[in-house]
Motif scaffolding. Structure first.
Motif, PDB file in Angstrom:
ATOM      1  N   GLN A 104       0.842  -1.039  -0.015  1.00 42.54           N
ATOM      2  CA  GLN A 104       0.004  -0.160  -0.071  1.00 42.54           C
ATOM      3  C   GLN A 104       0.922   1.093   0.080  1.00 42.54           C
ATOM      4  N   THR A 105       0.782   2.150  -0.885  1.00 41.66           N
ATOM      5  CA  THR A 105       1.520   3.318  -0.867  1.00 41.66           C
ATOM      6  C   THR A 105       0.995   4.286   0.005  1.00 41.66           C
ATOM      7  N   VAL A 106      -0.322   4.356   0.374  1.00 42.30           N
ATOM      8  CA  VAL A 106      -0.821   4.923   1.477  1.00 42.30           C
ATOM      9  C   VAL A 106      -1.801   4.232   2.389  1.00 42.30           C
ATOM     10  N   THR A 107      -1.516   4.146   3.744  1.00 43.96           N
ATOM     11  CA  THR A 107      -2.107   3.200   4.411  1.00 43.96           C
ATOM     12  C   THR A 107      -2.250   3.959   5.789  1.00 43.96           C
ATOM     13  N   PRO A 108      -3.365   3.695   6.702  1.00 40.49           N
ATOM     14  CA  PRO A 108      -3.286   4.549   7.916  1.00 40.49           C
ATOM     15  C   PRO A 108      -2.315   3.632   8.738  1.00 40.49           C
ATOM     16  N   THR A 109      -1.650   4.527   9.851  1.00 41.75           N
ATOM     17  CA  THR A 109      -0.371   4.172  10.518  1.00 41.75           C
ATOM     18  C   THR A 109      -1.067   3.816  12.041  1.00 41.75           C
ATOM     19  N   SER A 110      -2.514   3.732  12.093  1.00 41.82           N
ATOM     20  CA  SER A 110      -2.770   3.351  13.394  1.00 41.82           C
ATOM     21  C   SER A 110      -2.600   2.056  13.925  1.00 41.82           C
ATOM     22  N   ASN A 111      -2.082   1.723  15.259  1.00 39.94           N
ATOM     23  CA  ASN A 111      -1.968   0.393  15.790  1.00 39.94           C
ATOM     24  C   ASN A 111      -3.045  -0.568  15.748  1.00 39.94           C
ATOM     25  N   VAL A 112      -4.389   0.315  16.040  1.00 43.03           N
ATOM     26  CA  VAL A 112      -5.702  -0.492  15.835  1.00 43.03           C
ATOM     27  C   VAL A 112      -5.784  -1.097  14.291  1.00 43.03           C
ATOM     28  N   TYR A 113      -5.620  -0.349  13.193  1.00 50.52           N
ATOM     29  CA  TYR A 113      -5.643  -0.845  12.059  1.00 50.52           C
ATOM     30  C   TYR A 113      -5.100  -2.189  11.776  1.00 50.52           C
ATOM     31  N   TYR A 114      -3.536  -2.007  12.205  1.00 51.36           N
ATOM     32  CA  TYR A 114      -2.699  -3.214  12.219  1.00 51.36           C
ATOM     33  C   TYR A 114      -3.294  -4.331  12.912  1.00 51.36           C
ATOM     34  N   LEU A 115      -3.736  -4.000  14.215  1.00 53.13           N
ATOM     35  CA  LEU A 115      -4.273  -4.991  15.158  1.00 53.13           C
ATOM     36  C   LEU A 115      -5.249  -5.944  14.326  1.00 53.13           C
ATOM     37  N   PHE A 116      -6.124  -5.295  13.658  1.00 52.02           N
ATOM     38  CA  PHE A 116      -7.211  -5.634  12.925  1.00 52.02           C
ATOM     39  C   PHE A 116      -6.894  -6.377  11.778  1.00 52.02           C
ATOM     40  N   VAL A 117      -6.112  -5.873  10.989  1.00 47.92           N
ATOM     41  CA  VAL A 117      -5.573  -6.420   9.573  1.00 47.92           C
ATOM     42  C   VAL A 117      -4.658  -7.591   9.679  1.00 47.92           C
ATOM     43  N   ALA A 118      -3.790  -7.620  10.733  1.00 50.44           N
ATOM     44  CA  ALA A 118      -2.759  -8.676  10.757  1.00 50.44           C
ATOM     45  C   ALA A 118      -3.111  -9.586  12.101  1.00 50.44           C
ATOM     46  N   VAL A 119      -3.045  -8.884  13.183  1.00 49.85           N
ATOM     47  CA  VAL A 119      -3.060  -9.944  14.329  1.00 49.85           C
ATOM     48  C   VAL A 119      -4.576 -10.653  14.579  1.00 49.85           C
ATOM     49  N   LEU A 120      -5.773  -9.997  14.214  1.00 46.67           N
ATOM     50  CA  LEU A 120      -6.875 -10.816  14.541  1.00 46.67           C
ATOM     51  C   LEU A 120      -7.010 -11.775  13.296  1.00 46.67           C
ATOM     52  N   GLU A 121      -6.514 -11.494  12.240  1.00 44.26           N
ATOM     53  CA  GLU A 121      -6.842 -12.461  10.893  1.00 44.26           C
ATOM     54  C   GLU A 121      -5.784 -13.640  10.842  1.00 44.26           C
ATOM     55  N   PHE A 122      -4.416 -13.318  11.545  1.00 45.58           N
ATOM     56  CA  PHE A 122      -3.514 -14.193  11.481  1.00 45.58           C
ATOM     57  C   PHE A 122      -3.099 -15.125  12.577  1.00 45.58           C
ATOM     58  N   ILE A 123      -3.555 -14.388  13.785  1.00 44.76           N
ATOM     59  CA  ILE A 123      -2.892 -15.112  15.013  1.00 44.76           C
ATOM     60  C   ILE A 123      -4.179 -15.431  15.870  1.00 44.76           C
ATOM     61  N   VAL A 124      -5.276 -14.763  15.926  1.00 47.40           N
ATOM     62  CA  VAL A 124      -6.541 -15.303  16.511  1.00 47.40           C
ATOM     63  C   VAL A 124      -7.021 -16.664  16.008  1.00 47.40           C
ATOM     64  N   PRO A 125      -6.761 -16.953  14.720  1.00 51.26           N
ATOM     65  CA  PRO A 125      -7.282 -18.158  14.402  1.00 51.26           C
ATOM     66  C   PRO A 125      -6.434 -19.399  15.157  1.00 51.26           C
ATOM     67  N   LEU A 126      -5.279 -19.170  15.588  1.00 52.85           N
ATOM     68  CA  LEU A 126      -4.559 -20.068  16.260  1.00 52.85           C
ATOM     69  C   LEU A 126      -5.431 -20.341  17.684  1.00 52.85           C
TER      70      LEU A 126
END
Length: 367
Positions: free
Chosen positions: A185-207
């Motif tokens: 992404q050339t433009v993306t939100p830098t919010s930690n909440v955004y990363y928490l949703f797009v990465a942590v919840l979708e890759f780690i929580v399924p474990l």
């Protein structure tokens, strides 16, 4: 006083890539390994997923139950992952040159599809694990309606597509970067909440869902060794076979997604939580694998090898575990005309043993 001895190699330890200049031989060998494994996954996985889709849709397989519909969905997603991986494979084979990714519009469309299918793939494995676990814990309960399960899958897919198009809302596109051999992404939100949703919840929580399901399946298989009458024994072995297949699928998911999970955790700790102490603890366990603070190679391995390898391994496992599918493929191979699909289905129907029929009946209620 050092006891080390300097060794002169009979060949140069540096080679020149067309666009990067001199690099260590180890880097060149690593690039070659990534390109080879990436190509191998596509060449093996695409034909197998196509055969699996053909069997599930045209080969006489019953698709009126939840478990078979989930298998079909996983096959479709795996096929899309391998198709999307073709441009990445070409870039690896071409020394990370962009090729198809040189067009930012193509790069953006590809990124939305890629980001969606890899997340939906994980979600489907989690759903399959949960439905099987519920069936094992409560064997006499009514299975969930397929329409409700797929409504949830559809809603999740829409959410993933929406989040992948966030750069478009902010006036940006995806752009190819050779470091990761993917589109960023050339433009993306830098919010930690955004990363928490797009990465942590979708890759780690399924474990948190898959791991307990694996434990329940293992306990079920352990207990599935009682001496019972013949008819019940066939049904019990069939149920154990279905459980073992799902367990192996989840284990493949855990093994193949470990590099991606490690990368996600390190990015979360280092860039978003910005906790040097926690990062140091993480590197104690991951350092020997990652190879230092700069762990781009971990992401390279994840996207170039482990994700497509997961899709290929899913299909290989399912083909190996499904005797009816193998019989259907034999029927296709024995056919000499375009009626092969019908003949393959006939061979499947005629050659199915009592055990296979029991497995199909169990699978109708497995999920």
């Amino acid at each position: 006083m050092s006891n080390s001895t300097e060794v002169t190699l009979p060949f140069s330890t540096e080679v020149t890539l067309p666009f990067t200049g001199p690099v260590p031989l180890s880097v060149y060998l690593g690039e070659t390994a990534l390109a080879s494994l990436s190509l191998l996954s596509v060449l093996i996985g695409l034909p197998l997923t196509a055969l699996q889709l053909g069997y599930l849709t045209l080969g006489g397989s019953r698709i009126n139950n939840l478990s078979t519909k989930l298998y079909l969905s996983i096959s479709v997603v795996d096929h899309l992952i391998l198709i999307c991986h073709i441009p990445t494979t070409l870039s690896y084979l071409g020394n990370r040159q962009p090729f198809l990714f040189s067009n930012n519009v193509f790069c953006s469309v590809w990124a939305v599809i890629w980001n969606t299918v890899i997340r939906v793939s994980i979600f489907l494995i989690a759903i399959l694990s949960v439905t099987r676990t519920v069936r094992l814990v409560r064997p006499f309960s009514t299975p969930p309606r397929a329409s409700r399960v797929f409504a949830l899958i559809f809603l999740y897919t829409v959410i993933i597509i929406a989040q992948s198009t966030v750069p478009f809302w902010m006036g940006g596109l995806y752009k190819y970067q050779s470091e990761g051999v993917t589109c960023y992404q050339t433009v993306t939100p830098t919010s930690n909440v955004y990363y928490l949703f797009v990465a942590v919840l979708e890759f780690i929580v399924p474990l948190l869902v898959v791991c307990p399901s694996c434990v329940v399946s293992l306990v079920s298989l352990r207990l599935n060794v009682c001496n019972v009458p013949s008819a019940q024994g066939i049904r019990k072995r069939a149920s154990g076979s279905a459980t073992k297949t799902i367990l192996l699928l989840t284990l493949i998911y855990l093994v193949c997604n470990t590099p991606l999970l490690m990368y996600t955790v390190l990015i979360l700790i280092d860039d978003h939580l910005q906790s040097p102490a926690l990062f140091k603890v993480a590197m104690v366990f991951m350092g020997p694998i990652v190879g230092g603070r700069y762990y781009m190679q971990l992401m390279n391995f994840s996207f170039a090898v482990s994700v497509p390898l997961n899709s290929t391994a899913n299909t290989i496992l399912w083909t190996y575990r499904s005797e009816p599918m193998r019989q259907w493929v034999r029927g296709l191979c024995c056919s000499q005309d375009t009626a092969g699909f019908t003949r393959g289905g006939a061979v499947f129907s005629a050659a199915s043993s009592l055990r296979n029929n029991a497995i199909i009946r169990v699978n109708e209620h497995a999920a």
